[in-house]
Motif scaffolding. Structure first.
Motif, mmCIF file in Angstrom:
data_model
loop_
_atom_site.group_PDB
_atom_site.id
_atom_site.type_symbol
_atom_site.label_atom_id
_atom_site.label_comp_id
_atom_site.label_asym_id
_atom_site.label_seq_id
_atom_site.Cartn_x
_atom_site.Cartn_y
_atom_site.Cartn_z
ATOM 1 N N HIS A 1 38.118 7.354 20.701
ATOM 2 C CA HIS A 1 37.374 6.792 21.830
ATOM 3 C C HIS A 1 36.040 6.243 21.345
ATOM 4 C CE1 HIS A 1 36.404 7.382 26.384
ATOM 5 N NE2 HIS A 1 36.213 6.153 25.974
ATOM 6 N N TYR B 1 29.215 4.606 30.844
ATOM 7 C CA TYR B 1 29.650 3.765 29.722
ATOM 8 C C TYR B 1 28.674 3.750 28.562
ATOM 9 C CZ TYR B 1 26.286 0.171 31.027
ATOM 10 O OH TYR B 1 25.132 -0.507 31.277
ATOM 11 N N HIS C 1 30.236 -5.613 21.963
ATOM 12 C CA HIS C 1 30.395 -4.553 22.949
ATOM 13 C C HIS C 1 29.840 -4.965 24.305
ATOM 14 C CE1 HIS C 1 31.435 -0.562 24.133
ATOM 15 N NE2 HIS C 1 31.567 -0.134 22.896
ATOM 16 N N GLY C 2 29.968 -6.238 24.618
ATOM 17 C CA GLY C 2 29.513 -6.704 25.926
ATOM 18 C C GLY C 2 28.068 -7.178 25.928
ATOM 19 N N VAL D 1 40.476 8.299 26.315
ATOM 20 C CA VAL D 1 39.978 7.317 27.289
ATOM 21 C C VAL D 1 39.258 7.993 28.453
ATOM 22 C CG1 VAL D 1 41.652 5.458 26.927
ATOM 23 C CG2 VAL D 1 42.251 7.380 28.404
ATOM 24 N N PHE D 2 38.484 7.169 29.162
ATOM 25 C CA PHE D 2 38.017 7.537 30.496
ATOM 26 C C PHE D 2 39.136 7.142 31.451
ATOM 27 C CE2 PHE D 2 33.387 6.540 29.121
ATOM 28 C CZ PHE D 2 33.264 7.806 28.569
ATOM 29 N N ILE D 3 39.578 8.106 32.274
ATOM 30 C CA ILE D 3 40.686 7.823 33.182
ATOM 31 C C ILE D 3 40.499 8.648 34.445
ATOM 32 C CG2 ILE D 3 42.213 9.599 32.173
ATOM 33 C CD1 ILE D 3 44.505 7.513 32.427
ATOM 34 N N ASP D 4 40.879 8.066 35.563
ATOM 35 C CA ASP D 4 40.717 8.762 36.835
ATOM 36 C C ASP D 4 41.610 10.009 36.863
ATOM 37 O OD1 ASP D 4 39.645 9.000 39.435
ATOM 38 O OD2 ASP D 4 41.521 8.238 40.279
ATOM 39 N N PRO E 1 35.876 13.323 31.293
ATOM 40 C CA PRO E 1 35.675 12.177 30.382
ATOM 41 C C PRO E 1 36.232 12.410 28.971
ATOM 42 C CG PRO E 1 33.607 12.817 31.462
ATOM 43 C CD PRO E 1 34.590 13.894 31.738
ATOM 44 N N LEU F 1 38.554 -1.369 30.341
ATOM 45 C CA LEU F 1 37.843 -0.435 29.462
ATOM 46 C C LEU F 1 37.373 -1.140 28.196
ATOM 47 C CD1 LEU F 1 37.253 2.673 29.423
ATOM 48 C CD2 LEU F 1 39.246 2.872 27.946
ATOM 49 N N TRP F 2 38.189 -2.052 27.703
ATOM 50 C CA TRP F 2 37.886 -2.703 26.434
ATOM 51 C C TRP F 2 37.090 -3.977 26.605
ATOM 52 C CZ3 TRP F 2 43.506 -2.031 24.250
ATOM 53 C CH2 TRP F 2 43.620 -0.739 23.717
ATOM 54 N N GLY G 1 33.903 -6.115 27.593
ATOM 55 C CA GLY G 1 32.460 -6.007 27.752
ATOM 56 C C GLY G 1 31.941 -4.639 27.383
ATOM 57 N N LYS G 2 31.085 -4.105 28.230
ATOM 58 C CA LYS G 2 30.386 -2.878 27.893
ATOM 59 C C LYS G 2 31.230 -1.631 28.140
ATOM 60 C CE LYS G 2 26.075 -5.191 28.804
ATOM 61 N NZ LYS G 2 24.855 -5.327 29.569
ATOM 62 N N GLY G 3 32.385 -1.786 28.770
ATOM 63 C CA GLY G 3 33.237 -0.628 28.998
ATOM 64 C C GLY G 3 32.828 0.183 30.209
ATOM 65 N N ASN G 4 32.124 -0.464 31.143
ATOM 66 C CA ASN G 4 31.731 0.225 32.369
ATOM 67 C C ASN G 4 32.935 0.226 33.312
ATOM 68 O OD1 ASN G 4 30.378 1.384 34.449
ATOM 69 N ND2 ASN G 4 28.982 -0.318 34.813
ATOM 70 N N GLU H 1 37.330 2.149 33.604
ATOM 71 C CA GLU H 1 38.212 3.185 33.076
ATOM 72 C C GLU H 1 39.599 2.614 32.829
ATOM 73 O OE1 GLU H 1 37.682 6.161 36.026
ATOM 74 O OE2 GLU H 1 39.007 5.196 37.457
#
Lengths: 493, 361
Positions: free
Chosen positions: A79, A128, A363-364, B190-193, B197, B233-234, B236-239, B241
């Motif tokens: 991760h 994030y 990374h965005g 991963v972050f997942i619902d 975390p 998730l992948w 941009g910034k990953g904001n 899940e």
């Protein structure tokens, strides 16, 4: 710095007494990455067998044999890995978002089969921005990791790991500054050999770069933003606080409520200032991993100095440190601009052959992707080697003898000084910018060193020096003309 | 600037063939063929030209609605769309093109099945010049970006803020997530619902997948389908899940299921996992006692088998379940009493629990 560095440098100076060959001293080369790989580089190191090992944002860890130019997969599924400590060809310690993990090939088939939790003794909200950096090892076997504060630009997830302390978040909306609502966001932690993770130092915002020197001093970069007027390099010592308040809630025995409510003067008196400030827009906007040049001259004349990546432009920065009254401070200068280098210079590693490998990431944010390497072509660069504080100004040592009429002309040394505010706002404009005249210049007999006497020298300022056209004795131009020295303290001797 | 119906293009081509055209006009132009995709999208969501370069832009309306195409000055797309919206009743007569200097070139309203060609010289000034359809309702989704630069460089598609968000990924068909094609079993942290975390998502053969949570040390949920969509998730910034693709047939309500010597579990410690023939075997401790858990698919598409080892245990072990978790439990050893499996120390050293999707009654 130390004896061998001095020896290497003296060797350089002797080698430089003949006119150097003209041409670019450094060459940037692209390293092809495999098709289908999104090569956002989170970590970059070299294995004992000479292969490169790199970690990528989508969780792959791959090795690259520079001789055969062949990539191989070592591990997957991690991760957002952002740091690797190489134990052996078969074992890596990988810093990923949830934990520090031992990733090991135990059956010798070339791919990892063991993913062991070394430590996960810190919280994650799932925000994030909770990147983790390191691990960096000292000579005693301690490991340092850094935990990014959580971003005001994103939420906490509804299920978190770790005890939640809302005091680590600012104000009613909790939405203005970076926060630390679970242990120990915004801290640098020390892992001792008994496997226990200890609090080491607080006050970090986005500390995307750790390095330990030969005397076990830990240096950490941080990123401009709230409470960080311009990006710094800190000399990090146990128990100290480096400025961003959020993490203070996890100080042992903390009973002062929300650190955001402390008076600014109180916070300012608690903090330790950066050893080196990178003036925003001038030297770096988003510094990354610092690495010491321990190549014994294979990478040129800057042995013992730090090279630091920069995300926002096509640049690598160089940092020279010195101890003044027992404290580190020093100067930063661009090392390499352009020459085909991309942006997003997130991770740096010296190869056994002395070339500097650079892993890029966006990374965005602003950046690029890929891997490049910087090779010293053997031609001595015409550059500032060191800038050192004296009792009346600065001593500048060049890598080569300089032309005497230009080097002794005070007009070729334009100094200004300024500082940045410590406050909750994002970044800071330069304060009290003032031009400082040079009142005397003396050039050493070997024409490599100038002593500059300034009209005013005070602590608490960054002294930015812009040099004019000072060619070398052999008429080659100076590569970098802007250098910034952070004066925290004046010489008292 | 000239707008040509398809017919006139043919005439123009003929004239060129006859050599009756001036040298300036005969200069070859960069041609961009622009079709319209379902869902109000230009087929070419961006393209690059050099400053001053001659460009031939062909709008082929392959859609079943009217569309126009306006090229605007950098940064003015939203303003132009807003002005077009304010045309109101005069809109149709104006072809939904507002009167503003922000618009550099226009391909007027083009009916379904028709084509129009615009020939122009790209601006001398480098920049990102938006193009947009201002037909009512289209302006906020149907747009693209013309990059004018001598380098011809454009940002990575996934990070290009000048194109619609849905276009920032390559099509599913051409998308590769990795430099290899993952073959189940494989996993992602991963972050997942539905988990902490520190989750681990594992794809198994037979289109089964599960989420084992390293933050809580138990199986949180399982599903059958196409595993995960990590696009957000992948990006941009990953904001964001990771999203489950498929149907969740099991979700734990019990929480941590194992108790040793009839005690409520105290300290639960995650130790890691080891790949066993590519399947992760999780290792954790309950009050210092090592537990290993390896999860496999079964030939049935909606069941899992969980193989436990508690090698050092010398006391009885209980495995708790709850009704309403979506599965029917069975075990290789021990005795079920209501929803709890009771295992002797000997049985606890190695046992398996099968979870089969319950039939919906």
């Amino acid at each position: 710095m130390n004896r061998y560095v001095l020896t290497v440098f003296l060797g350089w100076m002797m080698a430089c007494s003949v006119p150097p060959e003209a041409g670019e001293p450094y060459v940037v080369e692209d390293i092809a990455t495999p098709e289908g790989l999104v090569s956002q580089v989170g970590a970059l190191e070299f294995l004992p067998d000479g292969k490169l090992v790199a970690a990528f944002t989508r969780g792959e860890i791959m090795t690259y044999d520079p001789a055969a130019r062949r990539w191989e997969l070592f591990a997957e599924g991690l991760h957002d890995p952002l740091g690797i400590h190489v134990v052996s060809n078969d074992e890596l310690w990988v810093m990923q978002l949830p934990e520090l993990t031992r990733v090991k090939d135990t059956d010798g088939d070339g791919t990892a089969d063991l993913y062991e939790n070394i430590t996960d003794a810190f919280g994650i909200t799932g925000n994030y921005h909770e990147f983790n950096y390191g691990p960096e090892r000292d000579s005693k076997g301690n490991f340092y990791i850094a935990l990014n504060a959580s971003s005001s630009g994103g939420p906490m997830r509804k299920e978190v790991r770790g005890r939640v302390n809302p005091d680590g978040r600012d104000g009613e909306t909790g939405n203005r500054q970076m926060y630390s609502t679970v242990p120990y966001r915004g801290w640098v932690m020390r892992l001792t050999d008994d496997g226990i993770l200890h609090r080491f130092a607080s006050g970090f915002r986005s500390p995307n770069g750790l390095v330990v020197d030969d005397e076990d001093n830990l240096f950490v970069t941080d990123n401009q933003g709230d409470w960080v007027g311009t990006s710094p390099l800190f000399h990090v010592e146990e128990g100290k606080f480096y400025g961003h308040p959020a993490s203070l809630v996890w100080t042992e025995g903390w009973s002062r409520g929300s650190p955001f409510h402390l008076p600014l003067d109180t916070l300012d008196s608690m903090r330790t200032r950066p050893a080196v400030c990178f003036p925003h827009g001038i030297i770096a906007n988003s510094p990354t991993q610092p690495v010491f040049d321990r190549t014994r001259g294979k990478f040129g004349p800057f042995g013992g100095q730090l090279f630091v990546g920069e995300m926002n432009r096509e640049r690598i920065v160089r940092v020279m440190l010195e101890k003044v009254n027992g404290k580190f401070q020093g100067a930063c200068i661009p090392f390499l601009d352009g020459l085909g280098l991309r942006k997003g210079n997130n991770r740096l590693a010296f190869a056994p052959d002395g070339s500097l490998w650079v892993g890029q990431n966006a990374h965005g944010w602003l950046g690029d992707v890929g891997i490049q390497r910087i090779v010293f072509a053997g031609r001595t660069p015409v550059d500032i080697h060191t800038m050192s504080l004296t009792s009346e100004g600065f001593k500048i040592t060049f890598t080569q003898p300089m032309q005497d009429t230009a080097a002794t002309n005070p007009r070729n040394y334009q100094f200004s000084r300024y500082y940045y505010l410590y406050h909750s706002q994002y970044g800071s404009p330069q304060q009290e910018v003032e031009t400082i005249p040079v009142i005397a210049v003396t050039l050493s007999k070997d024409q490599r060193t100038v002593n500059l006497q300034l009209a005013s020298l005070e602590s608490g300022y960054i002294y930015e020096l812009n040099l004019g056209d000072i060619p070398s004795k052999w008429k080659q131009p100076l590569r970098n003309k802007t250098i910034c020295y952070t004066v925290n303290t004046l010489r008292t001797e | 600037m000239r707008i040509l119906e398809r017919q006139s293009v043919i005439i123009w081509g003929l004239a060129m063939a006859l050599g009756g055209w001036t040298a300036e006009q005969a200069e070859p132009a960069k041609t961009v063929e622009m079709n319209v995709l379902p869902g109000l999208q230009f087929s070419e969501v961006r393209f690059a030209v050099k400053p001053g370069e001659k460009v031939r832009l062909v709008l082929n309306n392959t859609d079943d609605m009217n569309h126009n195409l306006l090229i605007t000055r950098p940064g003015t797309r939203e303003r132009v769309v807003e002005m077009a919206g304010k045309l109101g009743e005069s809109g149709p007569a104006a072809g939904y093109v507002p009167n503003t200097a922000d618009i550099l070139w226009t391909i007027p309203l083009t009916a379904p099945g028709r084509s129009r060609t615009l020939i122009f010289n790209a601006p001398d000034e480098e920049g990102i010049y938006p193009y947009v359809c201002t037909y009512p309702g289209h302006g906020n989704v149907m747009f693209g970006a013309m990059y004018v630069s001598s380098s011809g460089e454009m940002p990575e598609l996934s990070e290009d803020k000048h194109i619609p968000e849905i276009r920032r990924q390559h099509s599913m068909a051409e998308r590769r997530d990795h430099p290899y094609t993952p073959v189940a079993p494989y996993h992602y942290r991963v972050f997942i619902d539905g988990a902490s975390p520190a989750a681990i998502a594992v794809a198994l053969p037979n289109d089964i997948a599960y989420c084992w949570d390293a933050g809580t040390c138990y199986l949180r949920f399982a599903w059958h389908g196409a595993f995960l969509d990590n696009t957000d998730l992948w990006k941009g910034k990953g904001n964001a899940e990771s999203k489950v693709v498929g149907d969740i047939f099991f979700r734990s309500e019990t929480g941590f299921p194992i108790s040793v010597a009839n005690k409520t579990p105290g300290e639960i410690v995650y130790k890691g996992y080891r790949m066993k023939n590519r399947y992760p075997e999780f290792h954790y401790q309950v009050d210092g006692i090592d537990i290993f858990e390896l999860i496999h698919e079964t030939p049935e598409r909606t069941s899992l088998i969980r193989m436990f080892r508690i090698p050092e245990v010398s006391v009885p072990v209980e495995f708790r379940t709850s009704p309403g978790e979506g599965v029917v439990y069975s075990a290789s050893a021990g005795v079920w009493k209501e929803n709890v499996l009771h295992l002797s120390p000997q049985e606890s050293r190695s046992f398996a629990i099968t979870m089969m999707k319950a039939d919906k009654k």
